[in-house]
Design an enzyme around this catalytic site. Structure first.
Site, mmCIF file in Angstrom:
data_model
loop_
_atom_site.group_PDB
_atom_site.id
_atom_site.type_symbol
_atom_site.label_atom_id
_atom_site.label_comp_id
_atom_site.label_asym_id
_atom_site.label_seq_id
_atom_site.Cartn_x
_atom_site.Cartn_y
_atom_site.Cartn_z
ATOM 1 N N ILE A 12 0.818 -1.219 0.000
ATOM 2 C CA ILE A 12 0.000 0.000 0.000
ATOM 3 C C ILE A 12 0.856 1.276 0.000
ATOM 4 O O ILE A 12 0.395 2.323 -0.456
ATOM 5 C CB ILE A 12 -1.005 -0.025 1.184
ATOM 6 N N ASN A 25 -2.577 2.099 15.567
ATOM 7 C CA ASN A 25 -3.060 1.720 16.896
ATOM 8 C C ASN A 25 -3.381 3.002 17.651
ATOM 9 O O ASN A 25 -3.029 4.092 17.199
ATOM 10 C CB ASN A 25 -2.046 0.837 17.632
ATOM 11 N N GLY A 33 3.678 -4.127 11.174
ATOM 12 C CA GLY A 33 2.766 -4.366 10.061
ATOM 13 C C GLY A 33 2.692 -3.196 9.094
ATOM 14 O O GLY A 33 3.694 -2.544 8.786
ATOM 15 N N ASP A 35 1.402 -0.311 9.461
ATOM 16 C CA ASP A 35 1.713 0.957 10.130
ATOM 17 C C ASP A 35 3.215 1.266 10.019
ATOM 18 O O ASP A 35 3.617 2.367 9.601
ATOM 19 C CB ASP A 35 1.284 0.822 11.606
ATOM 20 N N SER A 122 -7.246 -4.732 10.749
ATOM 21 C CA SER A 122 -7.486 -5.698 11.850
ATOM 22 C C SER A 122 -7.228 -7.156 11.480
ATOM 23 O O SER A 122 -7.381 -8.039 12.330
ATOM 24 C CB SER A 122 -8.910 -5.579 12.433
HETATM 25 P P1 ADP Z 1 -3.840 -4.638 12.445
HETATM 26 O O1 ADP Z 1 -3.064 -4.317 13.681
HETATM 27 O O2 ADP Z 1 -4.981 -3.673 12.172
HETATM 28 O O3 ADP Z 1 -4.260 -6.079 12.376
HETATM 29 P P2 ADP Z 1 -1.536 -5.121 10.684
HETATM 30 O O4 ADP Z 1 -0.622 -4.100 10.121
HETATM 31 O O5 ADP Z 1 -0.965 -6.082 11.671
HETATM 32 O O6 ADP Z 1 -2.818 -4.319 11.250
HETATM 33 O O7 ADP Z 1 -2.155 -5.959 9.492
HETATM 34 C C1 ADP Z 1 -3.174 -5.516 8.647
HETATM 35 C C2 ADP Z 1 -2.955 -6.107 7.276
HETATM 36 O O8 ADP Z 1 -2.002 -5.318 6.569
HETATM 37 C C3 ADP Z 1 -2.386 -7.531 7.283
HETATM 38 O O9 ADP Z 1 -3.099 -8.308 6.347
HETATM 39 C C4 ADP Z 1 -0.940 -7.326 6.829
HETATM 40 O O10 ADP Z 1 -0.452 -8.457 6.121
HETATM 41 C C5 ADP Z 1 -1.107 -6.167 5.891
HETATM 42 N N1 ADP Z 1 0.098 -5.407 5.514
HETATM 43 C C6 ADP Z 1 1.300 -5.326 6.131
HETATM 44 N N2 ADP Z 1 2.132 -4.514 5.451
HETATM 45 C C7 ADP Z 1 1.434 -4.074 4.352
HETATM 46 C C8 ADP Z 1 1.738 -3.226 3.242
HETATM 47 N N3 ADP Z 1 2.934 -2.649 3.112
HETATM 48 N N4 ADP Z 1 0.767 -3.010 2.310
HETATM 49 C C9 ADP Z 1 -0.460 -3.587 2.418
HETATM 50 N N5 ADP Z 1 -0.797 -4.391 3.449
HETATM 51 C C10 ADP Z 1 0.140 -4.642 4.392
#
Ligand code: ADP
Length: 173
Positions: A12, A25, A33, A35, A122
Site C-alpha cells: 500500500i 493503533n 505491520g 503501520d 485488523s
Molecule cells: P492490524 O493491527 O490492524 O491487524 P496489521 O498491520 O498487523 O494491522 O495488518 C493488517 C494487514 O495489513 C495484514 O493483512 C498485513 O499483512 C497487511 N500489511 C502489512 N504490510 C502491508 C503493506 N505494506 N501493504 C499492504 N498491506 C500490508
C-alpha cells in the site's frame, strides 16, 4: 457515477491513490505491520503529524475513528489514520470495523481525495479472520453515502490468500 471498488495484491505504500488508509493503533506513534511500512515509506515527518493528531486525543485515538494527515514522502497526498478493533482485547463488534472503512471514506472526501486505498484493517496483529474483514470491508464501502464523490476505492492486500478473500467478497452481491 459511483466509485469503482476493486482489490489488488501489493504494498500500500506504493499506491497511486490520493489517500491511503493506515491500520494504526490508538497511540498513533507507529507500530509493526502496515503501520510500520507506512512510517518507513513516508519518512520521519509523518511522526510529527502523528504527534500533532495525538495531542487532540489524550485518551488515545478511538477505535473506528479516522483522521487524515499529510502523506509526506509517499505518492499519496494523505494518510488516513484509523484504528481497527483488536480481537485479542475482546473488541469483536463488526460495527467498529465497519466504522473504520466508512469514516475513512468520509474523511477522504472531506480532504478532497478522489481515490482511496485500504489495507485489510485488523486482519494482522489485531487478529480478525481475513474472510470476515473482507466481508465487512466490502459491505461498509458499498454502503458508504460518499461513494459517488470518489472515483476509486481499492483494497491493497499483502498476500494472495487475502486477495482471494477480498475478491470473493467483491463477487458476492
Ligand atoms: P492490524 O493491527 O490492524 O491487524 P496489521 O498491520 O498487523 O494491522 O495488518 C493488517 C494487514 O495489513 C495484514 O493483512 C498485513 O499483512 C497487511 N500489511 C502489512 N504490510 C502491508 C503493506 N505494506 N501493504 C499492504 N498491506 C500490508
Amino acid at each position: 457515477m459511483t466509485a469503482r471498488i476493486d482489490a489488488v495484491r501489493g504494498d500500500i505504500t506504493q499506491s497511486d491513490c490520493d489517500a491511503i488508509v493506515n491500520a494504526a493503533n490508538s497511540g498513533l506513534m507507529g507500530g509493526g505491520g502496515v503501520d510500520g511500512a507506512i512510517h518507513r515509506a513516508a519518512g520521519p515527518e509523518l511522526l510529527q503529524h502523528c504527534r500533532d493528531l495525538k495531542a487532540h486525543y489524550p485518551c488515545g485515538f478511538p477505535v473506528g475513528a479516522a483522521a487524515a494527515i499529510p502523506g509526506c514522502a509517499l505518492k499519496a497526498r494523505w494518510v488516513i489514520q484509523t484504528v481497527g478493533p483488536n480481537r485479542h482485547r475482546g473488541e469483536t463488534d463488526p460495527a467498529d470495523l465497519a466504522a473504520c472503512f466508512a469514516n475513512s471514506l468520509d474523511e477522504a472526501v472531506r480532504v478532497g481525495a478522489r481515490s482511496v486505498a485500504f489495507p485489510a484493517i485488523s486482519a494482522g496483529v489485531f487478529g480478525w479472520d481475513g474472510d470476515e474483514v473482507a466481508r465487512i470491508a466490502v459491505d461498509a464501502v458499498r454502503r458508504s453515502p460518499v461513494l459517488g464523490r470518489l472515483d476509486l476505492v481499492q483494497f491493497v492486500l499483502f498476500s494472495d490468500e487475502l486477495l482471494a478473500k477480498f475478491q470473493r467478497a467483491l463477487s458476492t452481491r
